[in-house]
Design an enzyme around this catalytic site. Sequence first.
Site, PDB file in Angstrom:
ATOM      1  N   HIS A  71       0.834  -1.203   0.000  1.00  0.00           N
ATOM      2  CA  HIS A  71       0.000   0.000   0.000  1.00  0.00           C
ATOM      3  C   HIS A  71       0.869   1.253   0.000  1.00  0.00           C
ATOM      4  O   HIS A  71       0.617   2.197  -0.771  1.00  0.00           O
ATOM      5  CB  HIS A  71      -0.913  -0.010   1.219  1.00  0.00           C
ATOM      6  N   GLU A  72       1.888   1.258   0.846  1.00  0.00           N
ATOM      7  CA  GLU A  72       2.787   2.413   0.892  1.00  0.00           C
ATOM      8  C   GLU A  72       3.576   2.534  -0.412  1.00  0.00           C
ATOM      9  O   GLU A  72       3.836   3.644  -0.885  1.00  0.00           O
ATOM     10  CB  GLU A  72       3.722   2.324   2.094  1.00  0.00           C
ATOM     11  N   HIS A  76       1.633   4.460  -2.859  1.00  0.00           N
ATOM     12  CA  HIS A  76       1.747   5.923  -2.765  1.00  0.00           C
ATOM     13  C   HIS A  76       2.988   6.427  -3.500  1.00  0.00           C
ATOM     14  O   HIS A  76       2.940   7.467  -4.170  1.00  0.00           O
ATOM     15  CB  HIS A  76       1.814   6.351  -1.295  1.00  0.00           C
TER      16      HIS A  76
END
Length: 232
Positions: free
Chosen positions: A105-106, A109
């Site tokens: 998920h990071e 980004h």
Amino acid sequence: MPLYYGYGIDMGYYLIALVALIIGGLAQAYIRSTYRKWSQVSANVPGTGADVARRMLAESGADGVGITRTPGSLTDHYDPRDNTLHLSDDNYRGASVASVAVACHEAGHAIQAAQGFGFYRLRTALVPVVNVAQQGWVIVLLFGVFLNMFGLVKIAIALFGVAVLFQVVTLPVEIDASRRAVAYLSQNGSGLDEKGARSVLTAAALTYVAAALTSIMQLLYLLGRYGGRGEE
């Protein structure tokens, strides 16, 4: 007739604060429970959270992004200032479904930043203004109410509105990063990896939804309570 307490704020505001506390607490409890469940399930995609995130970044053309550990639990974040994923120790070293889901998920980004994802760019552009708005709107509001200067009150509401806009813009940014993570694990792992990642990241997204919802409620209260003042 509304019941008024300190600083000209009626009982409705305190009810909203209580609702926000409850919703926020439930959202946090849910993400921690879901994360704990899937942290006990080994991922089928090989490697630790840091390893999987590194491969995801490389395959998406963002292999210049750094990865490092950060203290705490669920403190994971991507910082565009140093172009680095900061993963909590459990997710950096862990090889559970939860660990790789959060790490990816990071990474999502970082890929958004590298690819110029529109909502991510807008959110980044709002950060300097939001930092000022979040720190100053309450002070401006209290001065405005205390001094009976409703021009200041409206400025405070406008500042808080910017903070609410930031939270609303954050939602598609978080949802897109989770979508990228789930897609990557679906393609490179198993159905269990995809299911667990979707569960963990959906729970995490609910914390942002809860925060945005309660802030919108608060903004509507302020508009209803003070928005028409000065025109009477």
